[in-house]
Scaffold this active site. Structure first.
Site, PDB file in Angstrom:
ATOM      1  N   ASP A 188      -4.589 -29.656  55.188  1.00  0.00           N
ATOM      2  CA  ASP A 188      -5.935 -29.094  55.173  1.00  0.00           C
ATOM      3  C   ASP A 188      -5.909 -27.657  54.662  1.00  0.00           C
ATOM      4  O   ASP A 188      -6.544 -26.767  55.236  1.00  0.00           O
ATOM      5  CB  ASP A 188      -6.564 -29.154  56.569  1.00  0.00           C
ATOM      6  N   LYS A 225      -6.914 -24.589  52.519  1.00  0.00           N
ATOM      7  CA  LYS A 225      -8.133 -24.101  51.875  1.00  0.00           C
ATOM      8  C   LYS A 225      -8.217 -22.607  52.146  1.00  0.00           C
ATOM      9  O   LYS A 225      -7.525 -22.093  53.034  1.00  0.00           O
ATOM     10  CB  LYS A 225      -9.366 -24.824  52.414  1.00  0.00           C
ATOM     11  N   ASN A 259      -8.483 -21.365  55.670  1.00  0.00           N
ATOM     12  CA  ASN A 259      -7.328 -21.571  56.550  1.00  0.00           C
ATOM     13  C   ASN A 259      -6.167 -20.646  56.196  1.00  0.00           C
ATOM     14  O   ASN A 259      -5.027 -20.884  56.588  1.00  0.00           O
ATOM     15  CB  ASN A 259      -6.869 -23.034  56.523  1.00  0.00           C
TER      16      ASN A 259
END
Length: 203
Positions: free
Chosen positions: A80, A82, A85
Site C-alpha cells: 500500500d 503511496k 504513507n
C-alpha cells in the site's frame, strides 16, 4: 532507519494484542508534493514556503525506496505504498508507515487472507479515491500494480511495490496520481486499461 521501530509488543489479559512504537511527527510526502507544485510556475521548479524543493522531494523519495528495499531484503512487501504513507520530518527524516497490508513472502499460509486477523483501518485509509481498499483487492487504486488491481494476491511480490514506488515518482513529477477518477472502482478500471498519461507537470 526508514521504518518506524516497534519498542514492545504483547498481549493484554483479555486477549487483545498491543504494541508500542515511536511517535511519528511530521507531514506526509503527499502534502509536500502539493506544496512544491503550488509554488512552482511554468517550467521552473521553485522553492515552497517551508523550504521544500524538487531536489528535496527526490531525496525523500530515494530514502523511501531504501526503506522499501530493506523490507524486501527481509522478505516483506508493503502492498500500500503511496505519498500519504511516507512521512517526512523537519530534519530530513523519512519514514514509510502504515504496514497494515504488509505480506511476508514465501509463506504457504497467508494470515492476512484467512480471516484470522482483522484489517487495521486508519483515518488516512478512508480518504475517498486515495483510500486503502480492503478485501481481495487490497491497496490504494491509483498506486497499485495491475496484478494487485485484479486481486491476484498470490502473484504479488517485490515488483508490485516497485510499481507503486514508480506511481509515487509519477506524482512527484506531475503533482497528481497516475490515475484519477470519480471513485475507486473507476480508478481500478483505468489501472487495468493500460499505462497512465505521460507525467507532465500541471501548470
Amino acid at each position: 532507519p526508514g521504518i518506524v521501530p516497534v519498542h514492545e509488543l504483547g498481549r493484554l489479559s483479555d486477549g487483545r494484542f498491543y504494541f508500542t512504537m515511536k511517535e511519528v511527527k511530521g507531514r506526509t510526502l503527499g502534502d509536500v508534493i502539493q506544496e512544491v507544485h503550488r509554488a512552482s510556475k511554468g517550467d521552473r521548479w521553485e522553492t515552497a514556503p517551508t523550504g521544500w524543493t524538487f531536489r528535496r522531494l527526490i531525496d525523500a523519495f530515494h530514502k523511501a525506496c531504501e526503506a522499501v528495499a530493506y523490507a524486501h531484503s527481509r522478505g516483506v512487501i508493503h502492498r500500500d505504498l503511496k505519498p500519504d504513507n511516507v512521512m517526512v520530518g523537519e530534519h530530513g527524516e523519512v519514514l514509510v508507515v502504515d504496514w497494515g497490508l504488509a505480506k511476508v513472502l514465501d509463506r504457504p499460509y497467508d494470515m492476512s487472507q484467512s480471516g484470522e486477523w482483522e484489517w487495521v483501518v486508519t483515518d488516512r485509509s478512508q480518504d475517498d479515491t486515495r483510500a486503502t481498499r480492503m478485501g481481495a483487492i487490497a491497496g490504494t487504486p491509483a498506486y497499485m500494480a495491475p496484478e494487485q488491481a485484479r486481486g491476484e494476491v498470490r502473484k504479488l511480490d517485490r515488483r508490485s511495490d516497485v510499481y507503486a514506488l514508480g506511481a509515487i515518482l509519477y506524482e512527484v513529477l506531475s503533482g497528481r496520481p497516475p490515475y484519477q477518477g470519480e471513485d475507486g472502482g473507476k480508478v481500478l478500471c483505468k489501472v487495468l486499461e493500460g499505462p497512465p498519461d505521460p507525467p507532465g507537470r500541471m501548470v
